[in-house]
Design an enzyme around this catalytic site. Structure first.
Site, PDB file in Angstrom:
ATOM      1  N   HIS B 322      48.202  18.260  66.773  1.00 51.57           N
ATOM      2  CA  HIS B 322      47.332  18.636  65.667  1.00 51.57           C
ATOM      3  C   HIS B 322      47.883  18.196  64.316  1.00 51.57           C
ATOM      4  O   HIS B 322      47.114  17.893  63.407  1.00 51.57           O
ATOM      5  CB  HIS B 322      47.084  20.144  65.670  1.00 51.57           C
ATOM      6  CG  HIS B 322      46.110  20.569  66.729  1.00 51.57           C
ATOM      7  ND1 HIS B 322      46.495  20.860  68.009  1.00 51.57           N
ATOM      8  CD2 HIS B 322      44.766  20.705  66.704  1.00 51.57           C
ATOM      9  CE1 HIS B 322      45.425  21.173  68.722  1.00 51.57           C
ATOM     10  NE2 HIS B 322      44.365  21.089  67.949  1.00 51.57           N
ATOM     11  N   GLY B 323      49.171  18.210  64.171  1.00 53.02           N
ATOM     12  CA  GLY B 323      49.704  17.793  62.874  1.00 53.02           C
ATOM     13  C   GLY B 323      51.217  17.806  62.857  1.00 53.02           C
ATOM     14  O   GLY B 323      51.863  18.505  63.641  1.00 53.02           O
TER      15      GLY B 323
END
Lengths: 315, 475
Positions: B322-323
């Protein structure tokens, strides 16, 4: 088979589109009626501002203008008619739009422009909030250039009769039901009668301390489009020789000298007919929480005190 | 190009119309050109990155199929390295550099490695994972290598799911690209209805809630516990509607052209256990991790402690997907821990449930649903907060839960939020528990028309038309 499917699809699409257009007209008409029949509340006030207001003194600004300038005190002391056109959550583009519409009807003697300290900071919502002008575009086509700021296709969206009343139904219903319970309207001025509790004030002071420390480390960009609106507003006043006061009204805490705040002053001082007044560092108000309704707004006592003081200064 | 823009409406109508007008042989080209245009509407130059991975994986697929033994494996590794390498450079380089700097500073050294100052290509993790699933499936012999370069490019770039999924598998989507889709009234009607439902989720719910959430989360120091709790609940619903709304629009847009994309969400907040939640949330990613990470790590066929470790690794990697920040790692780790605890207590919960009377079981189910929502929402705080210290501050502020929450501009803001949530809950409740009640697919034409018109006017009256982009674009 494909041809039958296509025929069926286009037939149903046609019927559906016809129903959609009819429903759009009916619902749009109903929402328009509900909107323009309001007697009190924010929508009714906007309608009055754009369609009728023609006083000697006009106050522009956000909710801080709405709750800070007592119309009766300013009117009595200055012996002039007044209307407070402050509007919740609005910024310079809105004040500019309202000013342009009103000036087509009447040129006031004095304009008070209440500006927020974050007026020139980056914040896209200041343009999105121009959507509150959508119901008035058919009556005041001049507003189209402002509503065009909302998105690229605003003019196409006007095909729908319902769209201009997007997000208005709930407030219309609320104001129809409860607006008689709102504080009485004093030529636009909306008094706040409560007082912020001491504990809440102290909590806010601590929060604000942390926030200011964080903010000091950030690089804040100036919104040059907002600067253009600010200049356009002041230029119109200058062209029509209207005595103008740009005011940062009292704040509960002393506000730091930010880049945006300094720029507000510098630009205002470029216009000879404009007086810039900054009360955000005024010890008469800073920390005197009993004069405030909440973290951002004076209460009625504070507003009356401030309006008295301002009237004496303007006289 | 954003789905929630008029640009997309024009784009969609033109592309769908041309799709059926053009002869079958040219359709792939139309869809590929349209997909390139769709992608280049964001940052045009990044199409080159996509082009690079497409060429590498296309060639890898063909050569993997022809090869055997070590060479086959080596080719797969080369393809995976190229894909993960791009992800590493664009998504994780600065994060790794940050960590090197931190370590260097702690031993009084200076890190002179420069930082990269560039935007993350939109949807990079999505199309990279889709491309990787192709080469892995070819390597496993479950998918034939695609010889048609245009069709393969379209597999990676198909515009409805290019920037935020669903992350498709080649077995599902590639064969569909070789079939001539006849115009079908059912597909068109179903696709448009699903798109309308997606627009409802995005415009009426997600973008409305985001106004409140975006006021609170950037400045947690200004808000009390009640505001933090309310904004976190709003964010939990916002992210669901934002992402599943995107998936609905994507699946619907593909359906109008006869393509069947995989289901990505199944009303996850009705889940009664954390594993059920993950069976309903971002299904295309969960199954990707299951098939290409969890099972290769040993899956369920290892001893319990190893299985738990595998689960934990999968969720940490999912967080990183996701990040590139510790917020996402903690978010993933929390879900990993939830999963492990869920598995540990499952026998006790089942035994307890077995002893309950009917009414008690229903109440217990409701309790489980609410509990899952609370713990998932708690994890979302890390996901949404700007950094770890903001997340910490928000959780610390929860102490003042009894105070009055921030009301925004009152009726307008919170009133619309509650209307949006109520409408969503009612509709999803019927979808979940009374699926036999079908309004938009009712046998009576009047009910069908009225319900579709009703949905459109709810969007027109209550929707937010100037909301931002989809949250998952950043991944």
């Amino acid at each position: 088979m494909e041809k039958i499917n296509l025929k069926r699809f286009f037939k149903n699409l046609l019927i559906f589109t016809a129903l959609l257009v009819a429903a759009d007209r009916i619902i749009g008409y109903a929402l328009e009626k509900a909107y323009f029949s309001l007697k009190a509340g924010q929508f009714a006030q906007t309608t009055y501002t754009l369609d009728k207001a023609a006083p000697d003194i006009l106050v522009f600004g956000s909710s801080r203008a709405l709750h800070h300038y007592s119309s009766s005190i300013l009117s009595d002391k200055l012996h002039k008619s007044i209307y407070n056109a402050g509007s919740d959550g609005q910024f310079l583009p809105y004040y500019c739009a309202a000013q342009e519409v009103i000036l087509q009807r009447k040129i006031p003697k004095i304009i008070i422009l209440d500006v927020n300290i974050w007026e020139l900071g980056p914040n896209d919502s200041k343009y999105i909030k121009l959507a509150s002008l959508l119901p008035y575009v058919s009556e005041h086509p001049i507003l189209k250039k402002y509503t065009a700021e909302i998105s690229d296709y605003e003019n196409i969206k006007f095909i729908s009769k319902t769209y201009p009343y997007n997000s208005t139904l709930l407030i219309s219903a609320y104001d129809h039901l409860f607006s008689n319970k709102l504080p009485s309207d004093d030529r636009g001025y909306f008094p706040l009668v409560r007082t912020i509790p001491k504990q809440q004030f102290e909590h806010y002071r601590e929060q604000q301390r942390i926030y200011n420390e964080k903010r000091a480390k950030q690089k804040i960009k100036i919104d040059m489009n907002a600067v253009d609106y600010y200049r356009a507003f002041l230029q119109r006043c200058e062209d029509l020789k209207i005595k103008t006061y740009v005011i940062i009204s009292p704040t509960i805490l002393k506000e730091p000298k930010t880049k945006e705040k300094i720029l507000l002053k510098i630009i205002a001082e470029e216009y000879p007919n404009v007086t810039f007044l900054d009360y955000s560092s005024d010890a008469t108000y800073n920390n005197h929480y009993k004069l405030f309704a909440d973290e951002f707004h004076l209460n009625d006592t504070g507003a009356k005190k401030f309006s008295e003081e301002l009237a004496d200064k303007i006289k | 190009m954003l789905f929630n823009s008029l640009d997309f409406v024009f784009f969609f109508v033109i592309v769908t119309f041309l799709y059926y007008v053009l002869p079958f042989k040219s359709r792939w080209f139309l869809l590929l050109a349209a997909s390139c245009y769709f992608y280049m509407a964001f940052v045009p130059i990044y199409i080159l990155i996509l082009g690079f991975t497409i060429i590498v994986d296309y060639l890898a697929g063909i050569y993997i199929e022809k090869s055997i033994g070590k060479k086959r494996k080596l080719l797969l590794i080369c393809s995976l390295v190229a894909n993960i390498g791009i992800l590493a450079v664009f998504k994780y380089y600065n994060f790794i550099n940050d960590n090197i700097s931190f370590l260097a500073t702690s031993i009084h050294l200076k890190n002179n490695i420069p930082y990269l100052n560039m935007l993350l290509p939109i949807g990079l993790s999505f199309h990279t994972f889709q491309a990787m699933s192709y080469t892995i499936e070819v390597y496993r012999g479950k998918q034939k290598a695609e010889k048609h370069f245009g069709i393969y490019s379209l597999y990676v770039m198909f515009y409805p799911q290019l920037v935020a999924g669903p992350i498709e598998r080649p077995q599902n989507i590639l064969p569909q690209m070789h079939i001539k889709h006849q115009f079908s009234y059912a597909n068109m009607a179903e696709g448009l209805k699903q798109m309308a439902w997606g627009f409802f989720k995005k415009l009426v719910v997600a973008d409305r809630l985001s106004i409140y959430v975006d006021t609170v989360y950037p400045n947690p120091e200004l808000h009390n516990g009640s505001t933090v709790a309310l904004s976190s609940i709003f964010f939990a619903i916002q992210i669901y509607c934002d992402f599943s709304g995107y998936s609905d629009i994507a699946i619907g847009a593909a359906r109008t052209m006869g393509f069947d994309l995989m289901t990505n969400f199944k009303r996850p907040y009705f889940a009664k256990s954390i594993s059920e939640f993950w069976g309903r949330w971002h299904i295309s990613l969960s199954t990707w991790f299951r098939d290409y990470l969890y099972i290769p790590l040993g899956g369920n066929r290892v001893k319990v402690s190893r299985r738990f470790l595998n689960l934990f690794i999968v969720f940490i990697v999912s967080g990183l997907w996701h990040g590139a920040s510790y917020n996402f790692i903690i978010w993933g780790a929390l879900h990993g821990i939830y999963q492990i605890i869920g598995l540990l207590i499952k026998p006790f919960v089942s035994a307890f449930e077995g002893k309950l009377p009917k009414l008690g079981a229903k109440t217990f189910n409701l309790f489980k649903g609410v509990f899952i929502f609370i713990i998932v929402t708690f994890a979302w705080i890390f996901f949404r907060a700007n950094n770890l210290s903001d997340a910490y501050l928000m959780i610390k502020n929860l102490k003042t839960l009894g105070q009055m929450p921030f009301l925004g501009n009152g009726v307008n803001q919170l009133g619309h939020c509650f209307i949006a949530i109520t409408l969503l809950f009612i509709i999803e409740y019927f979808m979940e528990f009374k699926p036999e009640i079908k309004l938009m697919d009712n046998k009576y034409i009047a009910v069908r028309y009225a319900s579709v018109l009703g949905l459109l006017f709810i969007i027109l009256i209550f929707g937010v038309f100037n909301g931002g982009q989809f949250i998952y674009f950043q991944f």
